[in-house]
Design a protein around this motif. Sequence first.
Motif, PDB file in Angstrom:
ATOM      1  N   ASP A  45      -2.682   1.202  -0.205  1.00  0.00           N
ATOM      2  CA  ASP A  45      -2.872   0.995   1.228  1.00  0.00           C
ATOM      3  C   ASP A  45      -1.614   1.388   2.001  1.00  0.00           C
ATOM      4  O   ASP A  45      -1.693   1.942   3.111  1.00  0.00           O
ATOM      5  CB  ASP A  45      -3.221  -0.475   1.472  1.00  0.00           C
ATOM      6  N   MET A  46      -0.434   1.103   1.376  1.00  0.00           N
ATOM      7  CA  MET A  46       0.821   1.487   2.039  1.00  0.00           C
ATOM      8  C   MET A  46       0.919   3.003   2.147  1.00  0.00           C
ATOM      9  O   MET A  46       1.314   3.537   3.202  1.00  0.00           O
ATOM     10  CB  MET A  46       2.004   0.920   1.247  1.00  0.00           C
ATOM     11  N   LEU A  47       0.562   3.700   1.072  1.00  0.00           N
ATOM     12  CA  LEU A  47       0.605   5.162   1.121  1.00  0.00           C
ATOM     13  C   LEU A  47      -0.400   5.716   2.127  1.00  0.00           C
ATOM     14  O   LEU A  47      -0.164   6.741   2.765  1.00  0.00           O
ATOM     15  CB  LEU A  47       0.316   5.742  -0.267  1.00  0.00           C
ATOM     16  N   ARG A  48      -1.560   4.991   2.260  1.00  0.00           N
ATOM     17  CA  ARG A  48      -2.600   5.500   3.155  1.00  0.00           C
ATOM     18  C   ARG A  48      -2.287   5.247   4.618  1.00  0.00           C
ATOM     19  O   ARG A  48      -2.574   6.079   5.487  1.00  0.00           O
ATOM     20  CB  ARG A  48      -3.925   4.844   2.775  1.00  0.00           C
ATOM     21  N   SER A  49      -1.685   4.106   4.899  1.00  0.00           N
ATOM     22  CA  SER A  49      -1.549   3.688   6.306  1.00  0.00           C
ATOM     23  C   SER A  49      -0.153   3.914   6.877  1.00  0.00           C
ATOM     24  O   SER A  49       0.028   3.764   8.080  1.00  0.00           O
ATOM     25  CB  SER A  49      -1.917   2.204   6.438  1.00  0.00           C
ATOM     26  N   HIS A  50       0.804   4.207   6.035  1.00  0.00           N
ATOM     27  CA  HIS A  50       2.159   4.405   6.535  1.00  0.00           C
ATOM     28  C   HIS A  50       2.696   5.762   6.074  1.00  0.00           C
ATOM     29  O   HIS A  50       2.377   6.219   4.979  1.00  0.00           O
ATOM     30  CB  HIS A  50       3.103   3.303   6.040  1.00  0.00           C
TER      31      HIS A  50
END
Length: 475
Positions: A273-278
């Motif tokens: 999710d971190m890679l996707r959203s940030h």
Amino acid sequence: MKFSFKLLLWTIIVLAIALGFSGFYFVNYVFETSLAREVGQALDDSSILSFAFETAALNVPVKYDVLQDHTIEEIASNLEKGGNSTSRLLRISDEEKNVLYASDGFDADGVLLEETDEKTKTYRIIRTAGGHYVHTGMVLNTLDRLLYLETMRDISDVFRERELGFSVYRRVTVLMLVAGTVIMHLIASWLTKPIRLLTRGTKRMAAGDYDYRARQISNDELGQLTKDFNDMANALEENMARLEEEIQDRENFVAAFAHELKTPLTAIIGYADMLRSHKLDEEKSFMSANYIYTEGKRLEKMAFRLLDIIVTKREEAEFQKISAESIFLYLKDMFAGGGQQLEYQYENGTVWAEADLIKTVLINLIDNACKASEPKGLVVIGGCREEGGYRFSIRDYGVGIPEEEQRNVVKAFYMVDKSRARSKNGAGLGLALCAEILQLHNSALEIKSEPGKGTCVGFVLPYPERGGAYEANEG
């Protein structure tokens, strides 16, 4: 109907029948003996009277050519009154069977008289208003006269004794049946006491009291039944305890499996999710991707281990002769260039096993030993021949395993130090897989460990039943 009551009832029935038949036989035997004696005496008296009559007739003065009827009456009257303290009942008839003289009370019919002839003495038992008598008949041939002599002997006492005997025996039988009922009730209660104890035991066990055991009070068949019941209860309790333990292990397995899935999945989802959203810099992106890769590999390793355990439980190993040296050479190649200091100490020999499965066991044990040791720590891998088989052992000098934990380390997902195991991609399945594989080989893990001093894990592969000495000494 209770078994004790059935036993009591049938015993009383058998006792009553036995007493009835034995009493009837005994009283009748006494009666028949007495009756035969009285009949014999009656016939003897008849013979004596016949002789006395003939003697008296010969002593009568001869006035006529033949014996006169009045003389016969006189002789008969004298015979009736004389020579015996008991009264005699007699009757004399002439050639035409007409009565010439009869004692008072001689009321017998003429049936026996019709059956009497010169060659035969006859008798019968008759019953009259005065009682029972032996009625005898015989022929007198005196002074050209053919006469018929009949006597009656009173045997009423014999019949009264029989009635008295039956009466006494009936009272005795009733008393014996009453006493027998009381005694057999006590005996039946004593004999069936083990059955009552077993019944109580089954009811208490059915109610959930599995610790109850029936008390053994005898060494006969019922005592053996009680012992077998207690043995069955012990086996049942052990099986239930084992089933409860298995159920608890399965619950722990499911809980541990869910937890083990949750931890890496949370990390994977979080970093993804971190890679996707940030928009991250290169270092953080690499770190996130590395966490995802590392946790994914741990999940993959855990899945393969679970699959190996399931397959191992369902399949049978195909044993063959394997050189122990070839196994150690394989391990040297497998772990060559690693960070640990591995030392091999083994004897040549031949083992009887499934090669790939045993290699899997040794790889897991060596991997665990390396994880438990400090970097560059010493791990000793050994093998030696024993009388019963070939022993493999893996020795490390790492953190060790507490004694209370040693029994549980072969359970799936169990980890002594979870943080240390997860940091090295451990899932707590290696020793569980080893235990299943060794069980196929009729062997088991032997763990000796002391916290802070290291652990030695070993197992023995037994020789086959035939040729064991050859395998033990080969090489």
